[in-house]
Design a protein around this motif. Structure first.
Motif, mmCIF file in Angstrom:
data_model
loop_
_atom_site.group_PDB
_atom_site.id
_atom_site.type_symbol
_atom_site.label_atom_id
_atom_site.label_comp_id
_atom_site.label_asym_id
_atom_site.label_seq_id
_atom_site.Cartn_x
_atom_site.Cartn_y
_atom_site.Cartn_z
ATOM 1 N N TYR A 28 0.945 -1.090 0.050
ATOM 2 C CA TYR A 28 0.007 -0.033 -0.073
ATOM 3 C C TYR A 28 0.962 1.266 0.045
ATOM 4 C CZ TYR A 28 -3.431 -3.463 1.124
ATOM 5 O OH TYR A 28 -4.013 -4.556 1.015
ATOM 6 N N PRO A 29 0.419 2.236 -0.658
ATOM 7 C CA PRO A 29 1.306 3.635 -0.487
ATOM 8 C C PRO A 29 1.678 3.944 0.827
ATOM 9 C CG PRO A 29 -1.014 4.023 -1.004
ATOM 10 C CD PRO A 29 -0.956 2.360 -1.037
ATOM 11 N N VAL A 52 -3.690 -3.928 8.849
ATOM 12 C CA VAL A 52 -2.896 -3.375 10.010
ATOM 13 C C VAL A 52 -1.802 -2.494 8.954
ATOM 14 C CG1 VAL A 52 -0.778 -4.130 11.458
ATOM 15 C CG2 VAL A 52 -3.264 -5.109 11.508
ATOM 16 N N LEU A 53 -1.311 -3.351 7.768
ATOM 17 C CA LEU A 53 -0.372 -2.870 6.947
ATOM 18 C C LEU A 53 -0.717 -1.230 6.446
ATOM 19 C CD1 LEU A 53 0.497 -5.475 4.319
ATOM 20 C CD2 LEU A 53 2.246 -4.647 6.089
ATOM 21 N N LYS A 54 -2.000 -1.206 6.249
ATOM 22 C CA LYS A 54 -2.475 0.193 5.749
ATOM 23 C C LYS A 54 -2.414 1.306 6.891
ATOM 24 C CE LYS A 54 -5.965 -1.566 2.876
ATOM 25 N NZ LYS A 54 -7.780 -1.628 2.668
ATOM 26 N N TYR A 107 0.160 4.219 6.345
ATOM 27 C CA TYR A 107 -0.199 5.801 6.091
ATOM 28 C C TYR A 107 -1.372 6.086 6.923
ATOM 29 C CZ TYR A 107 -3.777 3.620 2.980
ATOM 30 O OH TYR A 107 -5.076 2.791 2.608
ATOM 31 N N GLN A 108 -2.306 5.137 7.249
ATOM 32 C CA GLN A 108 -3.520 5.790 8.053
ATOM 33 C C GLN A 108 -3.199 6.273 9.368
ATOM 34 O OE1 GLN A 108 -6.124 2.230 7.923
ATOM 35 N NE2 GLN A 108 -6.873 2.791 6.020
ATOM 36 N N ASN A 109 -2.346 5.798 10.103
ATOM 37 C CA ASN A 109 -2.064 6.260 11.528
ATOM 38 C C ASN A 109 -1.272 7.404 11.392
ATOM 39 O OD1 ASN A 109 -3.083 4.003 12.624
ATOM 40 N ND2 ASN A 109 -0.875 3.157 12.950
ATOM 41 N N VAL A 110 -0.397 7.946 10.528
ATOM 42 C CA VAL A 110 0.202 9.107 10.335
ATOM 43 C C VAL A 110 -0.615 10.132 9.779
ATOM 44 C CG1 VAL A 110 1.370 8.578 8.032
ATOM 45 C CG2 VAL A 110 2.334 10.182 9.557
ATOM 46 N N LEU A 111 -1.658 9.855 8.820
ATOM 47 C CA LEU A 111 -2.380 10.776 8.576
ATOM 48 C C LEU A 111 -3.210 11.152 9.484
ATOM 49 C CD1 LEU A 111 -3.715 9.349 5.055
ATOM 50 C CD2 LEU A 111 -2.458 11.338 5.436
ATOM 51 N N ARG A 112 -3.844 10.319 10.601
ATOM 52 C CA ARG A 112 -4.788 10.626 11.706
ATOM 53 C C ARG A 112 -3.983 11.665 12.442
ATOM 54 N NH1 ARG A 112 -5.419 6.064 13.345
ATOM 55 N NH2 ARG A 112 -4.214 6.113 15.379
ATOM 56 N N ILE A 113 -2.822 11.232 12.814
ATOM 57 C CA ILE A 113 -2.149 12.251 14.054
ATOM 58 C C ILE A 113 -1.442 13.588 13.469
ATOM 59 C CG2 ILE A 113 -1.795 10.330 15.420
ATOM 60 C CD1 ILE A 113 1.126 10.529 14.789
ATOM 61 N N THR A 114 -1.651 13.592 12.223
ATOM 62 C CA THR A 114 -0.931 14.654 11.540
ATOM 63 C C THR A 114 -2.036 15.558 10.425
ATOM 64 O OG1 THR A 114 1.149 13.384 11.341
ATOM 65 C CG2 THR A 114 1.385 15.495 10.383
#
Ligand SMILES: [Zn+2]
Length: 401
Positions: free
Chosen positions: A82-83, A378-380, A384-391
């Motif tokens: 995934y990206p 979990v890979l997603k 990318y998903q976690n960093v997008l949410r906290i940033t």
């Protein structure tokens, strides 16, 4: 009669010597040791309490490169499934011009890294300049973002007001978070009064509160791997690294030592619960995921990145898998040192169940890696998903669901 006696003697000698050999393989080349003792230098324990050295001189650890004969499924992963967003980016050599940024884009495309966050502790004019160059790049204007640096020199009267004002200016210029706060913070940086600036110094609280108010994650690197603080002897897991790079040694008597730093760091996280902290390198606890898990449980504002600790993740595939499943919302992908050929090792550890494969830096790890086979969801999150949410200041559009 003579012959019979000779035969009898020969048989007796053979039996005697044979039984001695069974008791002591290696015969007179073996050295016995007592229970609890270790073998003398240059020898290894060949049977319980019996040590022996090789017949030929042993190679140095640099020259011993055994070829594995293991035949097992191999899945090389050139591109992330995934990206990905690299939250621990140091591609500074490629940020100077539109041309070099295009080269960075081509490198990252080959890896499926869609976005890189520059964690170079820049502020003021330098940050503006960097962002202007990124904005001028048709290829990379939406793919590179920059964290703001904090100047921790001379903390004292008036420092907090100045630091918060500078942070607000850096955010107005386009910064998306704070970091990477380097390991000098807590170790070498002094306050205006000459004392060491502790990580949990209350005079710093206004900057952490500003980070919470401005929705900026704080990316912080504290100290060094714990072995760097230990005597550099043949029991030290990082002996080779500390001999190759003696500047990385920390004297065992130095204060703050590893545990003192970690205690201050954890106090910093605790006393600012509204601020999101990302501990670089899994907080240097990737070798003790139980400890890291207890921290994660206690501090909901704590996140970690995986930069430069793949050697610890990949040597404990079952424990690491379970840790990533349990804390799947709190782990970010980050690479640290910018070497495009090293990213695929991360993809292989995260995405496959491959056994026993090489790590990219022998001096970090004398062992092999194993895949931890993370599920797609979990890979997603990690990619990318976690960093997008906290940033929230990162470009949020166009990511797969
Ligand atoms: Zn870094």
């Amino acid at each position: 009669m003579q012959n019979f006696r000779a035969l009898f003697l020969a048989a007796f000698v053979a039996t005697f010597v044979g039984s001695q050999l069974a008791a002591q393989p290696g015969g007179d080349r073996a050295t016995p040791i007592k229970p609890g003792e270790s073998c003398p230098p240059g020898t290894t324990e060949i049977r319980p309490r019996s040590c022996m050295g090789p017949q030929d001189p042993a190679p140095s650890i640099l020259d011993y490169r055994p070829r594995s004969t293991l035949v097992a499924p191999e899945h090389l992963v050139k591109k992330a499934r995934y990206p990905a967003i690299d939250f621990h980016g140091h591609p500074q050599a490629l940020l100077g011009s539109v041309e070099s940024l295009a080269r960075l884009g081509a490198d990252l495309d080959a890896l499926n890294v869609r976005m890189i966050v520059v964690a170079n502790n820049v502020s003021g004019e330098q940050l503006k300049q960097m962002i202007a160059t990124i904005k001028a790049s048709p290829a990379m204007k939406d793919r590179v973002r920059v964290l703001a640096g904090i100047n921790f020199q001379n903390v004292g009267q008036g420092w907090a007001e100045r630091a918060v004002a500078q942070l607000e200016a850096d955010v107005a210029a386009g910064a998306v978070g704070i970091g990477e706060i380097g390991k000098g913070f807590g170790q070498t940086i002094k306050k205006a009064n000459g004392s060491r600036l502790a990580l949990d110094d209350p005079e710093l609280d206004p900057i952490w509160q500003a980070a919470a108010r401005l929705k900026l994650p704080v990316f912080i690197h504290t100290g060094d791997p714990q072995e760097f603080y230990q005597p550099v002897n043949y029991n030290n897991e990082r002996w080779l690294e500390l001999e190759l790079f003696p500047g990385r040694r920390v004297s065992p008597d130095q204060h703050p030592n590893f545990e003192e730093l970690m205690k201050e760091r954890d106090n910093l996280f605790r006393r600012n619960p509204k601020t999101t902290f990302v501990a670089a390198h899994m907080g240097w606890h990737a070798n003790d995921l139980g400890r890291l898990g207890r921290m994660m449980d206690e501090m909901p504002n704590l996140y970690v990145d995986v930069g430069a600790v793949l050697y610890d993740i990949g040597r404990q595939p079952r424990t690491a898998h379970d840790f990533f499943i349990k804390y799947q919302d709190r782990i970010l992908f980050g690479k640290d040192s910018y070497q495009p050929e090293e990213y695929p090792y991360y993809w292989r550890v995260f995405e496959t169940n491959d056994d026993y494969f090489d790590y990219y830096r022998h001096y970090h790890a004398f062992w092999k890696l194993y895949g931890i086979g993370l599920p797609d969801e979990v890979l997603k999150k990690v990619y990318y998903q976690n960093v997008l949410r906290i940033t929230p200041r990162l470009p949020q559009a166009g990511w797969p669901r």
